[in-house]
Scaffold this motif. Structure first.
Motif, PDB file in Angstrom:
ATOM      1  N   ALA A  18       0.811  -1.212   0.000  1.00 48.24           N
ATOM      2  CA  ALA A  18       0.000   0.000   0.000  1.00 48.24           C
ATOM      3  C   ALA A  18       0.839   1.254   0.000  1.00 48.24           C
ATOM      4  CB  ALA A  18      -0.927  -0.010   1.223  1.00 48.24           C
ATOM      5  N   THR A  19       2.031   1.213   0.561  1.00 53.08           N
ATOM      6  CA  THR A  19       2.836   2.434   0.666  1.00 53.08           C
ATOM      7  C   THR A  19       3.781   2.608  -0.517  1.00 53.08           C
ATOM      8  OG1 THR A  19       4.440   1.210   1.987  1.00 53.08           O
ATOM      9  CG2 THR A  19       2.732   2.425   3.170  1.00 53.08           C
ATOM     10  N   SER A  20       4.336   1.540  -1.012  1.00 53.62           N
ATOM     11  CA  SER A  20       5.335   1.666  -2.080  1.00 53.62           C
ATOM     12  C   SER A  20       4.779   1.424  -3.459  1.00 53.62           C
ATOM     13  CB  SER A  20       6.471   0.666  -1.838  1.00 53.62           C
ATOM     14  OG  SER A  20       5.997  -0.668  -1.961  1.00 53.62           O
ATOM     15  N   GLY A  21       3.592   0.796  -3.565  1.00 54.09           N
ATOM     16  CA  GLY A  21       3.070   0.460  -4.875  1.00 54.09           C
ATOM     17  C   GLY A  21       3.781  -0.711  -5.512  1.00 54.09           C
ATOM     18  N   LEU A  22       4.563  -1.451  -4.744  1.00 57.04           N
ATOM     19  CA  LEU A  22       5.310  -2.587  -5.249  1.00 57.04           C
ATOM     20  C   LEU A  22       4.780  -3.870  -4.620  1.00 57.04           C
ATOM     21  CD1 LEU A  22       8.931  -1.145  -5.008  1.00 57.04           C
ATOM     22  CD2 LEU A  22       7.545  -1.375  -7.074  1.00 57.04           C
ATOM     23  N   PRO A  23       5.072  -5.040  -5.216  1.00 52.75           N
ATOM     24  CA  PRO A  23       4.688  -6.302  -4.587  1.00 52.75           C
ATOM     25  C   PRO A  23       5.432  -6.473  -3.268  1.00 52.75           C
ATOM     26  CG  PRO A  23       5.338  -6.609  -6.884  1.00 52.75           C
ATOM     27  CD  PRO A  23       5.725  -5.228  -6.511  1.00 52.75           C
ATOM     28  N   PRO A  24       4.980  -7.362  -2.380  1.00 48.66           N
ATOM     29  CA  PRO A  24       5.726  -7.651  -1.149  1.00 48.66           C
ATOM     30  C   PRO A  24       7.163  -8.037  -1.474  1.00 48.66           C
ATOM     31  CG  PRO A  24       3.564  -8.687  -1.101  1.00 48.66           C
ATOM     32  CD  PRO A  24       3.738  -8.145  -2.480  1.00 48.66           C
ATOM     33  N   TRP A  25       8.080  -7.706  -0.563  1.00 43.62           N
ATOM     34  CA  TRP A  25       9.502  -7.876  -0.875  1.00 43.62           C
ATOM     35  C   TRP A  25       9.901  -9.302  -1.247  1.00 43.62           C
ATOM     36  CZ3 TRP A  25      12.733 -11.066   1.771  1.00 43.62           C
ATOM     37  CH2 TRP A  25      12.362 -11.457   3.069  1.00 43.62           C
ATOM     38  N   PRO A  26       9.314 -10.364  -0.653  1.00 39.98           N
ATOM     39  CA  PRO A  26       9.700 -11.706  -1.129  1.00 39.98           C
ATOM     40  C   PRO A  26       9.358 -11.906  -2.608  1.00 39.98           C
ATOM     41  CG  PRO A  26       8.586 -11.845   0.989  1.00 39.98           C
ATOM     42  CD  PRO A  26       8.368 -10.456   0.494  1.00 39.98           C
ATOM     43  N   GLN A  27       8.179 -11.398  -3.009  1.00 39.58           N
ATOM     44  CA  GLN A  27       7.799 -11.509  -4.421  1.00 39.58           C
ATOM     45  C   GLN A  27       8.747 -10.707  -5.301  1.00 39.58           C
ATOM     46  OE1 GLN A  27       5.391 -13.417  -5.484  1.00 39.58           O
ATOM     47  NE2 GLN A  27       3.763 -13.575  -3.970  1.00 39.58           N
ATOM     48  N   LEU A  28       9.174  -9.560  -4.795  1.00 40.29           N
ATOM     49  CA  LEU A  28      10.075  -8.701  -5.561  1.00 40.29           C
ATOM     50  C   LEU A  28      11.429  -9.385  -5.778  1.00 40.29           C
ATOM     51  CD1 LEU A  28      10.080  -5.924  -6.870  1.00 40.29           C
ATOM     52  CD2 LEU A  28      10.999  -4.986  -4.744  1.00 40.29           C
ATOM     53  N   ILE A  29      11.946 -10.025  -4.731  1.00 41.42           N
ATOM     54  CA  ILE A  29      13.198 -10.779  -4.872  1.00 41.42           C
ATOM     55  C   ILE A  29      13.011 -11.936  -5.852  1.00 41.42           C
ATOM     56  CG2 ILE A  29      14.874 -12.224  -3.664  1.00 41.42           C
ATOM     57  CD1 ILE A  29      14.392 -10.515  -1.174  1.00 41.42           C
ATOM     58  N   GLY A  30      11.868 -12.616  -5.738  1.00 43.95           N
ATOM     59  CA  GLY A  30      11.569 -13.703  -6.671  1.00 43.95           C
ATOM     60  C   GLY A  30      11.517 -13.219  -8.107  1.00 43.95           C
ATOM     61  N   PHE A  31      10.943 -12.029  -8.315  1.00 45.76           N
ATOM     62  CA  PHE A  31      10.884 -11.458  -9.662  1.00 45.76           C
ATOM     63  C   PHE A  31      12.288 -11.180 -10.192  1.00 45.76           C
ATOM     64  CE2 PHE A  31      10.746  -7.748 -12.457  1.00 45.76           C
ATOM     65  CZ  PHE A  31       9.864  -8.194 -13.428  1.00 45.76           C
ATOM     66  N   LEU A  32      13.154 -10.669  -9.337  1.00 48.52           N
ATOM     67  CA  LEU A  32      14.532 -10.406  -9.759  1.00 48.52           C
ATOM     68  C   LEU A  32      15.247 -11.703 -10.151  1.00 48.52           C
ATOM     69  CD1 LEU A  32      15.595  -7.734  -7.095  1.00 48.52           C
ATOM     70  CD2 LEU A  32      14.988  -7.351  -9.494  1.00 48.52           C
ATOM     71  N   LEU A  33      14.972 -12.785  -9.415  1.00 46.10           N
ATOM     72  CA  LEU A  33      15.554 -14.081  -9.769  1.00 46.10           C
ATOM     73  C   LEU A  33      15.020 -14.565 -11.118  1.00 46.10           C
ATOM     74  CD1 LEU A  33      15.443 -15.895  -6.310  1.00 46.10           C
ATOM     75  CD2 LEU A  33      17.489 -15.101  -7.523  1.00 46.10           C
ATOM     76  N   MET A  34      13.730 -14.336 -11.365  1.00 49.77           N
ATOM     77  CA  MET A  34      13.165 -14.698 -12.660  1.00 49.77           C
ATOM     78  C   MET A  34      13.829 -13.890 -13.779  1.00 49.77           C
ATOM     79  SD  MET A  34       9.107 -15.016 -11.707  1.00 49.77           S
ATOM     80  CE  MET A  34       8.613 -15.700 -13.302  1.00 49.77           C
ATOM     81  N   ALA A  35      14.082 -12.613 -13.511  1.00 49.67           N
ATOM     82  CA  ALA A  35      14.740 -11.772 -14.506  1.00 49.67           C
ATOM     83  C   ALA A  35      16.137 -12.293 -14.824  1.00 49.67           C
ATOM     84  CB  ALA A  35      14.809 -10.328 -14.010  1.00 49.67           C
ATOM     85  N   PHE A  36      16.850 -12.730 -13.780  1.00 51.20           N
ATOM     86  CA  PHE A  36      18.189 -13.267 -14.003  1.00 51.20           C
ATOM     87  C   PHE A  36      18.118 -14.596 -14.754  1.00 51.20           C
ATOM     88  CE2 PHE A  36      22.257 -15.228 -12.891  1.00 51.20           C
ATOM     89  CZ  PHE A  36      23.118 -14.171 -13.140  1.00 51.20           C
ATOM     90  N   GLY A  37      17.070 -15.374 -14.503  1.00 54.10           N
ATOM     91  CA  GLY A  37      16.892 -16.617 -15.245  1.00 54.10           C
ATOM     92  C   GLY A  37      16.662 -16.351 -16.722  1.00 54.10           C
ATOM     93  N   MET A  38      15.870 -15.329 -17.031  1.00 53.67           N
ATOM     94  CA  MET A  38      15.671 -14.951 -18.430  1.00 53.67           C
ATOM     95  C   MET A  38      16.990 -14.522 -19.068  1.00 53.67           C
ATOM     96  SD  MET A  38      13.110 -12.085 -20.065  1.00 53.67           S
ATOM     97  CE  MET A  38      14.066 -10.681 -19.470  1.00 53.67           C
TER      98      MET A  38
END
Length: 534
Positions: A18-38
């Motif tokens: 609600a404050t940052s407009g971003l997914p929860p931080w675990p999801q955000l880290i997971g997204f970064l890992l997906m980006a590195f996998g790509m």
């Protein structure tokens, strides 16, 4: 409350903080890992491509056989990419990516153990097929996690990954082959692959599987799609090298692919649950956005191929020197990426896309006068402009393409969007190779006519080369002199053919630059926030 319930059922994007407009931080880290996998999946193609000679020597393969190390990977990958939409709906985004990453890592280990060309082809086919889901699944996850309004900002980072991997791949592959054996081209994937697989498994949770969907898969459509896309990719990859339809194998594969295409489109438009939902293309923004993605694919993969070929064949640079020369494009993208991301978020992304295409056209137009003396200094400005154009296109094209697409089409759209860009790259490579062969022969014929020994300047060159060959103690100095002149004529013919390629690409980018302005304007971050507040 409705959105929360939908999220709990796994059918809606992750609820942002609600404050940052971003997914929860675990999801955000997971997204970064997906980006590195790509990044790992895209990079693998490039580093292997730069080191085929070492693999050929290690496996005692012929020149025709070694090309299948790349072709088998690409043909298998192009089949999985559109299928990933169906599998993401059936298995969920998380589990499809986890299985894809794990399979890619295992296949990399198998590739490093290959002792024959046949084993390598089988393992590379497996690697391309199982790893092919990572790229389109990443696009779906980006949309599901960040929504429409913030997609443009996230696409900056994703675009850098898409462009940086082909840029650094050839240099990295050459360096690995120089300091280690070719096996390490595949072994370098193991540790990152394990981290990405377990990290995404533990942290990502954006939707829920629909396993009963697997029982309704259209097997006829799936087989037809495999023959259609696999055959198309084979024809594009091998056509120019084998003189297109004059080669019996290429012609036969083309006929099979054409028949399979008819069956595939018929099944996709008539069955209840097709393997690929072609209704996505009924959306005008996505249809033309996919076409623009194919043209960007030509600019991305075509130019990444054309520059190294020129620098290797004409400038005679090593893979390390070529990599150092091409780094300019990557650095320019890094510097302008924040600016392009801000423009894509706060202004009309269609204008950013128009600007990007014009920059790509300018970069190739600046190279139309290329000569055999061009090196780093002469290629510096065209590469800077190309980097600006690529990042402008890639940060805005996905935003424009997905802008008006219903949420239920997002997973299928991710696969089709990636497929269009890859097919565009394959068409671009086929077009470039065909132009080079055609125009080289044309320029060779015209230049050869002017190399008449009766002309004083030609005879003076022959005499100088003959004297040089005599000083070196060659058995037949006059024949050696004529061979050297033939080599010079061929080199100049090739340079002129490269210049023709750059000119054709310039006009191609100019023609498609106007298309974005006919599409619907995507929402900006401010407009989405205003809509949500009401």
């Amino acid at each position: 409350m409705a959105s929360a319930a939908a999220t709990a059922d796994g059918d809606a994007p992750v609820t942002p903080d609600a404050t940052s407009g971003l997914p929860p931080w675990p999801q955000l880290i997971g997204f970064l890992l997906m980006a590195f996998g790509m990044f790992m999946a895209i990079l693998d193609i490039q580093i292997v491509s730069a080191s085929l000679t070492q693999i050929q020597a290690g496996l005692a393969a012929s020149a025709d056989e070694i090309s299948w190390v790349q072709t088998s990977y690409l043909v298998s990958e192009v089949v999985m990419i559109p299928l990933s939409g169906f599998l993401a709906r059936a298995l969920s985004t998380k589990w499809l990516f986890v299985l894809s990453s794990a399979g890619f890592t295992i296949a990399s280990i198998l590739c490093s153990t290959a002792t024959s060309i046949n084993e390598m082809i089988v393992y590379r086919s497996l690697q391309g097929f199982v790893g092919g889901a990572m790229i389109p699944t990443m696009y779906s996850a980006m949309f599901l996690m960040f929504g429409r309004g913030r997609q443009s900002g996230v696409s900056v980072a994703v675009s850098l990954i898409v462009t940086m991997a082909p840029t650094i791949g050839p240099a990295l592959g050459g360096w690995i082959s120089e300091v280690a054996t070719w096996h390490w081209l595949f072994l370098v994937n193991i540790i990152p692959g394990v981290i990405i697989t377990f990290g995404v498994w533990a942290l990502v949770d954006v939707d829920r599987p629909n396993l009963p969907l697997l029982r309704r898969i259209d097997l006829i459509g799936l087989v037809a799609m495999a023959f259609f896309l696999g055959g198309l990719d084979y024809v594009l990859e091998e056509g120019a090298r084998r003189d297109w339809f004059a080669d019996g194998t290429v012609f036969t594969v083309f006929v099979i692919a054409t028949v399979a295409a008819v069956i595939f489109f018929w099944r996709s438009l008539t069955v209840v649950e097709p393997v690929v939902n072609l209704k996505v293309f009924a959306n005008t923004n996505f249809l033309f956005g996919g076409m623009l993605g194919a043209i960007v694919g030509i600019g991305l993969y075509g130019l990444v191929y054309l520059y190294p070929v020129f620098l290797a064949r004409i400038a005679l640079l090593s893979s390390g020197q070529i990599g150092a020369t091409l780094w300019v494009t990557g650095l320019s993208m890094l510097f302008v990426a924040p600016l392009m991301g801000m423009l894509a978020r706060r202004s009309d992304p269609r204008r950013v896309l128009l600007f990007g295409f014009l920059m790509l056209a300018l970069s190739t137009w600046l190279t139309r006068g290329i000569t055999d003396e061009w090196r780093f200094a002469q290629l510096f400005l065209p590469q800077v402009v190309r980097g600006v154009g690529l990042i402008a296109c890639l940060t805005s094209i996905s935003v424009t393409s997905f802008a008006t697409l219903p949420m239920e089409y997002i997973k299928d759209a991710g696969g089709l969007f990636t497929l269009m860009r890859n097919i565009g790259g394959a068409i671009g490579l086929a077009m470039i190779n065909t132009i080079i062969l055609w125009r080289t022969n044309l320029h060779w014929g015209r230049l050869a006519e002017s190399v008449n020994p009766g002309r004083p300047e030609v005879q003076a060159q022959v005499d100088a080369l003959t004297a040089l060959a005599t000083e070196k103690g060659l058995a037949d100095p006059e024949a050696a002199a004529m061979r050297e002149i033939g080599h010079q004529v061929m080199e100049q013919a090739m340079v002129m053919a490269y210049a023709d390629c750059f000119t054709v690409l310039s006009w191609l980018f100019v023609v498609f630059a106007i298309v974005p302005m006919f599409l619907k304007r995507p929402p900006t971050l401010a407009s989405v926030a205003a809509a949500e507040s009401h």
